[in-house]
Design a protein around this motif. Sequence first.
Motif, short mmCIF file in Angstrom:
data_model
loop_
_atom_site.label_atom_id
_atom_site.label_comp_id
_atom_site.label_asym_id
_atom_site.label_seq_id
_atom_site.Cartn_x
_atom_site.Cartn_y
_atom_site.Cartn_z
N GLN A 1 0.82 -1.21 0.00
CA GLN A 1 0.00 0.00 0.00
C GLN A 1 0.86 1.27 0.00
O GLN A 1 0.59 2.23 0.72
CB GLN A 1 -1.00 -0.03 1.15
CG GLN A 1 -1.94 -1.21 1.02
CD GLN A 1 -3.15 -1.13 1.90
OE1 GLN A 1 -3.28 -0.26 2.75
NE2 GLN A 1 -4.07 -2.05 1.70
N ASP A 2 1.87 1.22 -0.85
CA ASP A 2 2.78 2.37 -0.98
C ASP A 2 2.04 3.62 -1.42
O ASP A 2 2.39 4.73 -1.03
CB ASP A 2 3.92 2.04 -1.95
CG ASP A 2 3.43 1.67 -3.34
OD1 ASP A 2 2.32 1.11 -3.48
OD2 ASP A 2 4.17 1.92 -4.31
N TRP A 3 1.00 3.45 -2.21
CA TRP A 3 0.21 4.58 -2.71
C TRP A 3 -0.54 5.27 -1.57
O TRP A 3 -0.83 6.44 -1.64
CB TRP A 3 -0.79 4.09 -3.78
CG TRP A 3 -1.63 2.95 -3.29
CD1 TRP A 3 -1.33 1.61 -3.37
CD2 TRP A 3 -2.87 3.03 -2.60
NE1 TRP A 3 -2.32 0.86 -2.77
CE2 TRP A 3 -3.29 1.70 -2.29
CE3 TRP A 3 -3.70 4.08 -2.20
CZ2 TRP A 3 -4.47 1.42 -1.62
CZ3 TRP A 3 -4.88 3.79 -1.53
CH2 TRP A 3 -5.25 2.47 -1.25
N ALA B 1 8.69 5.10 2.86
CA ALA B 1 9.65 4.07 2.41
C ALA B 1 9.87 3.00 3.47
O ALA B 1 9.94 1.80 3.15
CB ALA B 1 10.98 4.73 2.03
N ASP B 2 9.97 3.38 4.72
CA ASP B 2 10.22 2.41 5.78
C ASP B 2 9.04 1.46 5.96
O ASP B 2 9.21 0.27 6.15
CB ASP B 2 10.56 3.13 7.09
CG ASP B 2 11.25 2.20 8.08
OD1 ASP B 2 12.20 1.49 7.65
OD2 ASP B 2 10.82 2.15 9.24
N LYS B 3 7.83 2.00 5.89
CA LYS B 3 6.63 1.16 6.00
C LYS B 3 6.55 0.16 4.84
O LYS B 3 6.20 -1.00 5.03
CB LYS B 3 5.37 2.05 5.97
CG LYS B 3 4.57 1.99 7.23
CD LYS B 3 3.32 2.84 7.10
CE LYS B 3 2.79 3.04 8.51
NZ LYS B 3 1.75 3.96 8.65
N VAL B 4 6.87 0.63 3.65
CA VAL B 4 6.86 -0.23 2.46
C VAL B 4 7.88 -1.36 2.65
O VAL B 4 7.57 -2.53 2.45
CB VAL B 4 7.16 0.58 1.18
CG1 VAL B 4 7.37 -0.34 -0.02
CG2 VAL B 4 6.03 1.56 0.90
N PHE B 5 9.09 -1.01 3.06
CA PHE B 5 10.14 -2.00 3.27
C PHE B 5 9.70 -3.04 4.31
O PHE B 5 9.81 -4.24 4.09
CB PHE B 5 11.44 -1.32 3.72
CG PHE B 5 12.50 -2.30 4.14
CD1 PHE B 5 13.15 -3.09 3.20
CD2 PHE B 5 12.82 -2.46 5.48
CE1 PHE B 5 14.11 -4.01 3.59
CE2 PHE B 5 13.79 -3.36 5.87
CZ PHE B 5 14.44 -4.15 4.92
N MET C 1 4.18 -2.29 -6.57
CA MET C 1 4.73 -1.00 -6.16
C MET C 1 4.53 0.00 -7.29
O MET C 1 4.45 -0.38 -8.45
CB MET C 1 6.20 -1.12 -5.79
CG MET C 1 6.39 -1.84 -4.46
SD MET C 1 8.04 -1.68 -3.82
CE MET C 1 8.78 -3.14 -4.48
N HIS C 2 4.46 1.27 -6.93
CA HIS C 2 4.18 2.34 -7.87
C HIS C 2 5.37 3.29 -7.93
O HIS C 2 5.64 4.00 -6.96
CB HIS C 2 2.92 3.08 -7.43
CG HIS C 2 1.72 2.21 -7.35
ND1 HIS C 2 1.44 1.42 -6.25
CD2 HIS C 2 0.73 1.98 -8.24
CE1 HIS C 2 0.31 0.75 -6.46
NE2 HIS C 2 -0.13 1.06 -7.67
#
Length: 133
Positions: free
Chosen positions: A74-76, A81-85, A100-101
């Motif tokens: 849910q990068d959008w 960045a840390d949450k995505v990682f 990923m977007h």
Amino acid sequence: SDRGHEIGNHTWNHKDLTTLSSKEILREVDATSKAIEQLIGEAPKLYRPPYGAINDHVRGVVDLTPVLWTVDPQDWRYRDADKVFKHVKANVTDGSIVLMHDIYGSTVEAVGKILAYLAAEGYQFVTVSELDS
């Protein structure tokens, strides 16, 4: 491509294909495939339906292989960045397809960290078609 990428279609206007007529679906997909072919000299064989929205009608109309994901950080939504990682790290397994977007700087920032981590864990990166074979 020479860099190991596989190009797919994601439609022209990012509409929910399940809400469109056959003609509208074809317009969304065909315009994009033609543009991709003009740019790279090769038409895509894969498509990712916007929102992951697909049904039998869409499958019957679109003559490309649909590709969905198994991990959505849910990068959008979070643009962090840390949450995505952390989300990818906690949820990736063999055969995962991570959504990923690249339009978000935070996602681009996360990708390097994710790839380094996964490589260190022994994961190999392949195209979707290679994953299926």
